[in-house]
Every structure is written in C-alpha cells, then in structure tokens.
Write a protein that holds these residues in place. Structure first.
Motif, short mmCIF file in Angstrom:
data_model
loop_
_atom_site.label_atom_id
_atom_site.label_comp_id
_atom_site.label_asym_id
_atom_site.label_seq_id
_atom_site.Cartn_x
_atom_site.Cartn_y
_atom_site.Cartn_z
N ILE A 433 0.84 -1.21 0.00
CA ILE A 433 0.00 0.00 0.00
C ILE A 433 0.87 1.25 0.00
CG2 ILE A 433 -1.68 1.30 1.36
CD1 ILE A 433 -2.71 -1.39 2.40
N ALA A 434 1.98 1.17 0.73
CA ALA A 434 2.86 2.34 0.81
C ALA A 434 3.46 2.69 -0.53
CB ALA A 434 3.96 2.08 1.83
N TYR A 435 3.61 1.70 -1.41
CA TYR A 435 4.28 1.93 -2.68
C TYR A 435 3.32 2.24 -3.82
CZ TYR A 435 8.37 0.31 -0.23
OH TYR A 435 9.40 0.20 0.68
N LEU A 436 2.03 2.30 -3.50
CA LEU A 436 1.10 2.85 -4.49
C LEU A 436 1.42 4.33 -4.68
CD1 LEU A 436 -2.29 1.27 -3.35
CD2 LEU A 436 -1.15 0.88 -5.54
N VAL A 437 1.51 4.74 -5.89
CA VAL A 437 1.74 6.17 -6.13
C VAL A 437 0.65 6.96 -5.40
CG1 VAL A 437 1.78 7.99 -7.88
CG2 VAL A 437 2.83 5.75 -8.35
N MET A 538 17.73 1.12 -3.28
CA MET A 538 17.10 0.31 -2.24
C MET A 538 17.02 1.08 -0.93
SD MET A 538 16.08 -2.39 -3.58
CE MET A 538 16.33 -3.71 -4.76
N LYS A 539 18.05 1.80 -0.62
CA LYS A 539 18.03 2.62 0.60
C LYS A 539 16.99 3.72 0.47
CE LYS A 539 20.94 5.29 3.76
NZ LYS A 539 19.95 6.38 3.89
N ALA A 540 16.88 4.27 -0.74
CA ALA A 540 15.88 5.31 -0.98
C ALA A 540 14.48 4.75 -0.75
CB ALA A 540 16.01 5.84 -2.41
N ALA A 541 14.24 3.51 -1.21
CA ALA A 541 12.94 2.88 -1.00
C ALA A 541 12.69 2.67 0.49
CB ALA A 541 12.89 1.55 -1.73
N GLY A 542 13.74 2.25 1.23
CA GLY A 542 13.60 2.05 2.67
C GLY A 542 13.31 3.36 3.40
N ASP A 543 13.98 4.42 2.99
CA ASP A 543 13.74 5.72 3.63
C ASP A 543 12.32 6.19 3.37
OD1 ASP A 543 16.33 5.72 4.52
OD2 ASP A 543 17.09 7.03 2.93
N PHE A 544 11.83 5.94 2.14
CA PHE A 544 10.47 6.34 1.84
C PHE A 544 9.47 5.57 2.69
CE2 PHE A 544 6.57 5.12 -0.36
CZ PHE A 544 5.93 6.36 -0.41
N PHE A 545 9.67 4.25 2.78
CA PHE A 545 8.71 3.45 3.54
C PHE A 545 8.68 3.89 5.00
CE2 PHE A 545 7.37 -0.17 6.09
CZ PHE A 545 6.20 -0.55 5.46
N LYS A 546 9.84 4.17 5.53
CA LYS A 546 9.90 4.62 6.92
C LYS A 546 9.11 5.92 7.09
CE LYS A 546 13.19 5.64 10.63
NZ LYS A 546 14.62 5.75 11.00
N ALA A 547 9.30 6.85 6.18
CA ALA A 547 8.58 8.13 6.25
C ALA A 547 7.07 7.90 6.10
CB ALA A 547 9.08 9.07 5.16
N TYR A 548 6.70 7.01 5.22
CA TYR A 548 5.27 6.74 4.99
C TYR A 548 4.65 6.12 6.23
CZ TYR A 548 0.97 5.12 2.82
OH TYR A 548 -0.36 4.92 2.52
N TYR A 549 5.36 5.14 6.85
CA TYR A 549 4.79 4.49 8.03
C TYR A 549 4.65 5.49 9.17
CZ TYR A 549 4.07 1.33 11.93
OH TYR A 549 3.54 0.72 13.04
N GLU A 550 5.65 6.33 9.37
CA GLU A 550 5.59 7.31 10.44
C GLU A 550 4.47 8.32 10.22
OE1 GLU A 550 9.50 8.89 10.48
OE2 GLU A 550 10.36 7.24 11.66
N ALA A 551 4.13 8.55 8.95
CA ALA A 551 3.06 9.50 8.63
C ALA A 551 1.69 8.85 8.69
CB ALA A 551 3.28 10.10 7.24
N ASN A 552 1.63 7.51 8.57
CA ASN A 552 0.35 6.81 8.52
C ASN A 552 0.34 5.58 9.44
OD1 ASN A 552 -1.00 8.15 5.91
ND2 ASN A 552 1.17 7.72 5.44
#
Length: 804
Positions: A433-437, A538-552
């Motif tokens: 879900i986090a990786y849906l645009v 890959m690190k960029a994807a991990g950083d994004f997921f972390k930001a998304y989880y913290e926001a949601n």
C-alpha cells in the motif's frame, strides 16, 4: 675165521666201491646246474621282491603326496574364501569411511581417514570370521560327502588382531581318501590390510548418504511421510509448460491433506537444472518448496526431539512457499504449523507465506543469502506475508540473515514488466500500500503559459477503473498544448505534508512508476524505485517506507493486522547475529513481553534494521563473501550433490542425475539376461534383490526384503509403502501414504560390488565416478589395476605350516 674173512671181504668191497665213487665224477654237472639255477632263482626272487617293494613304496609315496595336495587344495579353497571375506569387509569399510571424505581434507585428516578404514576393516573382518564355518569354503567337506574322499576342517582356535594384520591360529585340514588314508595340514593364516592409497577414484559416498534423488521433483500426495537422518534432493518439476502456469513451478510439493516431516537430515535440497549466465554465474532453474491447502512441511519439529540425534537439518532452496497463487493454503490440521523450519535454512530468494490463517515457525538459523548489485527480484532474499490472518513465531530464531529486499510481484500479471523493489527485507502485502503512487500524484497534465509551466490534476485516484484512465489518455495524450503526466511527483502528498520531489534523496522522477491491470479491470500505479536516480535506490525505498509508516501509523497498523494476526520475534539480546539489507516491521513489546496495541485495538508495529541486535563476533563478516559461498554451495548441490564448488571441473552436465549416473553403462545394462519385466536386478549371495534398475516407471507398493537401491531410466517412481535405502530417479518421485523413508548406509555400501554376470557390470559401474571401477581384482587381472585396485591374493599369507 670164516666170519672174520667174510667181514674183511665185505669191507674191502665197500672201500672199493667208495674208491670207485671217488674216482667217478659223472653227474656233477647236473648237480652244479641245479645249484646254480637255485641260486639264480633265489636272486631273481629277491630282485623281483625288491622291485615290487620299491613300486609299492613309490605308489604309497605318490598316494601320500596326492593326499597332501588334496589337503593343500582344500587349504587354498579356505584361503580363497578368506580373500572374499576380506574383500567384502574392506569394500564396506572403504565406502563407509568415504562418506565423509573429500579432496579438501588436510593430509592429517586423510591419514586419519586411512586409519579409520583399516580399523573398521579389522573390526568387521574379525566379527565375520568369529562366526564363520570354514567348512563351507571347501568343495568336498564331510558334511556334503559322507563317504571318502572328503575333507574335514577344524575351526581355528584363536583369531588375534595385530597392528597390520589379523592372524587366524590353528586352522587344520584333514583329508581322508577312499582307502581311509589320512593327510593333515595345520597352519596359521595371516590376513593383511590392502596397501591402498586413500583416494577418490570411487567417490560414491554421496549416494550412500541420500535416500531420495529425483531430477523432476518430489511430491507427497497423502499421509504424513517422515524422513530421518538421510539427505534428499529434488529437481524442478518439468511439465514442458511455462513456469508461470500455476502450481507447476516446484521441486518439493506437499499436497493438501499430506505432510512431510524432516528429522536431522544433512541436506534437504530443493534444486533444479543449472542455467548459469553472465548475470548470475550460479543460476539454477527451479528450487521451490511449496505446501498446498492444509499440507505441511516440518523440519526438526520439537515433537520429534525424543528421537532426535541433535544434529540440525540443513534445508537448501531457492524459494519456500505456503500456498502458490491459485493453489490456496489454509490451516494445517490438529493445530500444526503449515511450515516449521527449526534447523538451518538457506534460501536464495524468498519465503512467501500465503493462504488464509496459515502459520509458520522459524527457529535455529535462517539465511536468506540472495542479493545483487542490480535490481533483480530473483536474487534478492526476503520474507513476505501474502496471506491474511497469518500467524508467525520467530521467537526462537538466533541467527537471522536477509541480504535482499522484497519486491512487488507484477511480472506474473504482465511478463513484459519487472517486479518492483521495496525498501523492506521482511514485509506483508499490506506494505505494498505504501508503494502505491499517492493518489494526489496520479492523472495530471501540464501546459505552458507565458513561459511558465503549469500543472493541473485530472484523475487523482489510485487505483482506478481502467476505463477512466483510458478516457483520460484519449483526452490528453494528443491534446494540443497539453502534456499528459500519468504520474506527477511534484504534487503535494497530504499525509506527508510535502511532495515526493521535495525529498531529493528518493531520486524519483515522473517516469519512476509502473502500472498493472488486474483481472477485474482495475488499474494500479506503483512507485518504481528501480528507476530511481538515487545513489542507492534500495536505501531510498527504505527511507520512503519509513517516512510513509511514520506519517500513517494507524492506517498501516490496521492493514498489517489484517495480514499478520500474530507475530513473535526475539528481543535484540537473543540474537547471535542479525543481518538485514532493508527494514523489517515487528510488533512493539512492553517490558513484560506483551504486544502493545494502538487506540483502535490494532497491534502497534515498529520498524527496525540490523542495529536492533548486537552482531558481536559476527560484526566483521563480509556478507558479500558469505553470500557467494552459499551461492556456490547451492549451485554445486544442484550439480553433483556436494558443496565443493572448487571440485567442479567444468565438464559437468546440467542435472544431478546426468552427473551421477553413467549413461554408457546404464544403457549397456539394459541388455542384461537378469532382466525381470522392466527391471534388471542385482542379487546378493543369499539370493535377495539388493538393487533394481527400472527401464521405465517403478511402482513400489510392498516391501522387498533386502532391497537397498532403486534406479530408474526414463521413468517415475510411485511409492506407497515405507522404504529403507536409496532411490535415484531421472523423473518424478511421488509418495502416497508413505509413513517413513530412511537409509542404512552400511547395508547400502555393500551393494556396490554386486555384479551382473551377463554384462560384467557391478553396481559401482552405473555411476560416473565408478564407470571403470573394479576395487577388488583377481590375480590374473593384476596388471590392469588402477589407483583404487588391489590384488586380493596378496592379502593372505601362512605361518607355522605343518603337515602330517
């Protein structure tokens, strides 16, 4: 006077007569002749008697000598029998010790291995001889020939072990001929150990250690099969169809209603044919273990600990799956786990848990060693929870390694597209879900007015019906002055409070997305970090997921709880080692070990990386080198069942069966006169079937006493009863209602010298490593001996020879 005169006259006449006789020699010749003839006759009689006596003496001497030689022949027969016993015992010892031998051993280890061969040989030989009736070695024993001539053998009085030989003391042979004459030989017999260099000319111990070897998969269709203390290899199931067809891409498959229990097995290998290429020099095709329905796969289950040897099993696979696409999974019966891996597990790609309310337990060591410098989902190890209501217990895992990242699998829906990388090494379907645009970024167009570029939204939905997207595409793809932007990352994402372009570390541009249309006609837009311009995507994807989880957090907790209902994970201090390429989500725990839940009653998750645990002594491990070691080991297991990559010559064929079985000799055996039906049989001295070679399918439904090995040529094996031994199949092995598969290495090691008389092939000759094998040769073939061949006649010597 008259009387006196008469007497005188009478005496005178007598004297006169005597004088005449004295003077008359007539008749003397006859007397002399008679005397001479008598003497000559006597002399002739003596000569004839002496001649007769001499003849009788020579006849007796010849008879004695003949009896002696007959006794000696019997002793030679005993020596020949002992040669055979020594041959069998040494062959068993040699092959048994070779199970643990490789060329990588040090000189000291090789020397120790040689000593072990000698000691096992002596122990086995002394045990055999202590109960052996030597009478059975001779052809004319009194037991078989009650009337003379016959041989009687007196059992040895003592069997003594010396440093370099065994002595059998007091072996006595008594030969009795037709007349009752007896000849006796008594001696001590010495049996030496062959002076044989310890080498791998006959390197079949790998086969001895395996119970099942199938080039074209293993499937358990019903019942629970237990395999203990022995290795298993299964190649990829090959139907000739594309691997993408559901249910066909597996090496080991456990159907619904069936189970496979592995206990203390050195190697359980789900492999496949080698397909090395420039991108992956250690590539293999296949290698999936899959459970279907309520089928289960258990390794070193705790319920079996009572019978456990304590040696953990080693499972090697490319993928492990609970459920496989449209072949669903659901809870195993009796509350058992669908998947239980409690030994050492080595996975090149992913562990995927699907189905509904399924369960999995990991303990011991789990090495997900696959990783690549390129974006390649097939070489990136992760754990993915794709099912709903999944229960996972990782609480007793002490070494945990995931060197890859998870991917969103869209290639099976559209084979022209690559799977999309995620930032996590362990995730659930909820993570997708986090990786849906972000919906705010979908369906824009831009235009230029007065030199300024303006952006305008149209759709702002994700997912959306493909019909809506098609209308948008029709309106804007060719519109004058307008540029269609299916994805515009410059839009502000409400949940993040900024646009994704504001985070330059993500490296996202408006081309970094991918779409997929499901079977219901809905279109999904996914972020594609594989197209990121970041230094480390890959690190960029991990950083994004972390930001998304913290926001949601609440949204993610709700979705995660739907996919993973219960998850136990060790505390940081419980790990021996923890190596993660990306992030993982684990439940938040309170000080008492309880799971913390959010205000809505959903489990609160926390994101951790490998800093969660102290690496300790493993902190300096180069995981790139470690990964390559595991890659080579798995590749070699899929080549010849060993883990010695340096031992490969480059001439190996693609499949294990091809590298194991001598095609030349297996075809030669086809013409054997000992063929019964569609198989050739190798029997032992007791007349028992020990090895069967099937030319076609083999249906094994009842126990065959003594049978230790089955080989198929161009066929499958269907087993519906327990089996002890080794099955080598170039097709598929299917087990239906089989309770147990095990092996007896000592019994199996004795079959390699069994010979088919019509072709001259022994069992060892059926293997590539033993094509020209002839470990035990008779003296007339001694000149042709190789490095692993010796003359059995040289093993036997005599001492203290006596004859009576």
């Amino acid at each position: 006077m008259k009387d006196r005169f008469s007497l005188h006259k009478y005496n005178s006449r007598i004297l006169s007569s005597l004088q005449k006789v004295k003077d008359d020699d007539r008749g003397m010749s006859m007397v002399m002749a008679i005397v001479v003839l008598s003497f000559v006759g006597l002399l002739l009689s003596i000569i004839m008697y002496m001649s007769l006596y001499n003849f009788e003496m020579k006849s007796q001497q010849f008879k004695i000598q003949e009896n002696y030689y007959s006794a000696e022949v019997a002793m030679d027969e005993i020596a020949a029998g002992l040669q055979k016993e020594a041959s069998i015992c040494f062959s068993d010892a040699y092959i048994s010790i070779m199970q643990n031998y490789s060329e990588s051993l040090t000189d000291k280890e090789k020397e120790e291995s040689s000593k072990l061969v000698w000691q096992k040989y002596k122990t086995s030989l002394m045990s055999s001889l202590s109960t052996k009736d030597f009478t059975k070695f001779v052809t004319r024993s009194k037991a078989s020939e009650p009337e003379p001539p016959y041989v009687q053998v007196t059992s040895p009085s003592e069997i003594t072990e010396f440093e370099d030989f065994i002595r059998i003391s007091g072996v006595k042979v008594t030969y009795t001929d037709e007349t009752g004459d007896v000849s006796i030989i008594e001696t001590d017999i010495n049996i030496k150990c062959p002076d044989l260099g310890f080498n791998t000319k006959f390197s079949l111990p790998i086969v001895v250690g395996y119970a099942l070897v199938a080039d074209n998969s293993i499937e358990v269709t019903s019942g629970t099969t237990k395999i203990s203390g022995v290795s298993v290899y299964a190649g990829r199931h090959d139907t000739g169809a594309a691997a993408s067809q559901a249910g066909d891409d597996y090496s080991i498959k456990i159907d619904s209603g069936a189970g496979l229990e592995i206990v203390n097995c050195p190697y359980i290998v789900a492999g496949g044919d080698r397909k090395a290429d420039a991108a992956d020099p250690y590539n293999t095709v296949g290698g999936t273990i899959v459970t279907i329905g309520n089928g289960f796969f258990h390794v070193d289950r705790e319920d079996n600990s009572a019978s456990s040897s304590g040696v953990p099993s080693n499972v090697w696979a490319r993928n492990i799956k609970v459920g496989d696409r449209d072949e669903k999974a659901f809870p195993a019966s009796n509350g058992a786990y669908n998947l239980e891996l409690l030994g050492n597990t080595y996975v090149k790609d992913d562990l995927t848990i699907g189905g509904r309310k399924t369960s999995v337990k990991l303990a011991g060591s789990y090495y997900g060693y696959g990783h690549s410098q390129d974006i390649d989902s097939s070489r990136s190890s992760s754990i993915i929870f794709n099912g709903t209501g999944v229960s996972a217990d990782f609480s007793k895992i002490d070494s945990f390694e995931l060197l890859g990242n998870a991917y969103i699998g869209i290639s099976y829906l559209d084979d022209k597209k690559d799977n999309l990388p995620m930032g996590e090494s362990m995730t659930s379907k909820a993570g997708q879900i986090a990786y849906l645009v972000p919906y705010e970024c979908v369906g824009w167009y831009s235009y230029v007015d007065g030199g300024t570029t303006y952006y305008s939204p149209v759709l702002q939905r994700n997912p959306l019906p493909y019909a809506d997207y098609y209308e948008y595409y029709t309106d804007y793809s060719a519109a004058t002055g307008k540029t269609m932007l299916p994805v515009y990352y410059g839009a502000t994402v409400r949940s993040l409070g900024s646009s994704l372009m504001d985070e330059s570390s993500y490296g996202l541009n408006d081309k970094a997305y991918s779409t997929v249309i499901n079977q219901d006609g809905w279109m999904y837009f996914y972020m594609d970090f594989g197209k990121s311009t970041a230094t480390d995507p890959m690190k960029a994807a991990g950083d994004f997921f972390k930001a998304y989880y913290e926001a949601n957090p609440q949204k993610m907790n709700r979705y995660l709880s739907a996919y993973v209902s219960d998850f136990k994970f060790p505390t940081g201090s419980d790990f021996i080692r923890l190596n993660l390429a990306g992030n993982i989500l684990i439940p938040q725990m309170d000080s008492a070990g309880g799971v913390i839940k959010d205000e809505n009653g959903y489990v609160s998750w926390q994101m951790v990386d490998d800093s969660y645990a102290t690496s300790g002594q493993y902190s300096s491990i180069d995981t790139d080198i470690e990964s390559e070691i595991y890659e080579k080991s798995y590749y070699t297991l899929c080549t010849n069942l060993s883990v010695n990559y340096e031992g490969l010559t480059g001439d190996e064929k693609d499949s294990v069966y091809q590298n194991l079985i001598s095609q030349k000799n297996i075809e030669k055996l086809r013409s054997s006169t000992s063929k019964s039906g569609n198989y050739v049989v190798f029997k032992d001295e007791a007349g028992k079937d020990r090895v069967r070679v099937y030319y076609g399918d083999c249906n094994y439904s009842s126990d065959v006493d003594g049978l230790n090995m089955i080989i198929t040529v161009g066929g499958d094996v269907n087993i519906s009863t327990s089996f002890t031994g080794t099955i080598i199949c170039d097709g598929k092995i299917t087990m239906t209602g089989v309770s147990e598969i095990k092996n007896d290495p000592d019994a199996l090691s004795s079959v390699f010298t069994l010979q088919d008389e019509s072709t001259g092939l022994c069992v060892a000759n059926l293997f590539t490593s033993g094509e020209d094998f002839s470990l035990l040769e008779k003296s007339d073939n001694a000149d042709a001996m190789g490095d692993a061949i010796f003359n059995t006649a040289d093993l036997i010597t005599y001492s203290g020879w006596k004859k009576y």
